[in-house]
Design an enzyme around this catalytic site. Structure first.
Site, short mmCIF file in Angstrom:
data_model
loop_
_atom_site.label_atom_id
_atom_site.label_comp_id
_atom_site.label_asym_id
_atom_site.label_seq_id
_atom_site.Cartn_x
_atom_site.Cartn_y
_atom_site.Cartn_z
N LEU A 61 42.31 48.98 42.61
CA LEU A 61 42.69 48.87 44.02
C LEU A 61 42.83 47.43 44.50
O LEU A 61 42.93 47.18 45.70
CB LEU A 61 41.69 49.63 44.89
CG LEU A 61 41.62 51.14 44.57
CD1 LEU A 61 40.60 51.82 45.46
CD2 LEU A 61 42.99 51.79 44.70
N GLU A 100 39.46 37.83 41.77
CA GLU A 100 40.10 37.00 40.75
C GLU A 100 39.11 35.99 40.16
O GLU A 100 39.08 35.79 38.94
CB GLU A 100 41.33 36.30 41.34
CG GLU A 100 42.51 37.22 41.55
CD GLU A 100 42.36 38.21 42.70
OE1 GLU A 100 43.18 39.16 42.77
OE2 GLU A 100 41.45 38.07 43.54
N ASP A 114 32.69 38.00 22.30
CA ASP A 114 33.53 38.43 21.18
C ASP A 114 33.57 37.39 20.07
O ASP A 114 33.48 37.72 18.89
CB ASP A 114 34.95 38.72 21.67
CG ASP A 114 35.87 39.07 20.51
OD1 ASP A 114 35.62 40.08 19.83
OD2 ASP A 114 36.84 38.31 20.27
#
Length: 144
Positions: A61, A100, A114
């Site tokens: 959204l 953001e 990662d």
């Protein structure tokens, strides 16, 4: 999505932070740039910037914003074998850039994880939070 068509454009800035607890072994490998996947801090910085630009694709959204600036800084902290991540996003528009900035630090943190997971399974991404926002009807806010 929330209708922002009646809002006025304003300069909006948001700063968010996060911490990645690496543990001593992974921290030493990152600090000496010996992680097998490459330069962790540079890759995570680029990933964080890319993440900020893709926020509306990741968070259902969120409005698609025209970002005027994104900054992601990663700093090694020897005291707790962590990486501190700070992200800043800015735009001139009708809605804020908090998501953001927070997406930038979250994606940068996930990238650190990662790239380092082969060195340690005990890595923890923590403390993702907004530190400051300015602009818009509600004005400025800072974490105390």
């Amino acid at each position: 999505m929330v209708d922002v068509s009646s809002k006025h454009d304003s300069t909006r800035v948001a700063i968010a932070t996060c911490r990645v607890l690496l543990g001593q072994e992974a921290f030493d490998l990152v600090a000496s740039n010996k992680i097998a996947k490459g330069d962790v801090l540079t890759v995570a910085k680029i990933a964080g910037i890319t993440g900020a630009k893709q926020t509306s694709n990741l968070i259902p959204l969120c409005h698609n914003l025209n970002l005027s600036h994104v900054r992601v800084d990663l700093t090694l902290n020897e005291e707790d074998s962590s990486v501190m991540i700070e992200g800043e996003a800015s735009t001139s528009g009708k809605t804020g850039v908090e998501m953001e900035a927070m997406t930038a630090v979250a994606i940068a943190g996930l990238t650190v994880y990662d790239m380092c997971k082969a060195a340690s399974k005990n890595i923890c991404i923590t403390d993702i939070c907004l530190q400051h926002k300015s602009g818009g009807k509600s004005g400025s806010w800072s974490r105390s």
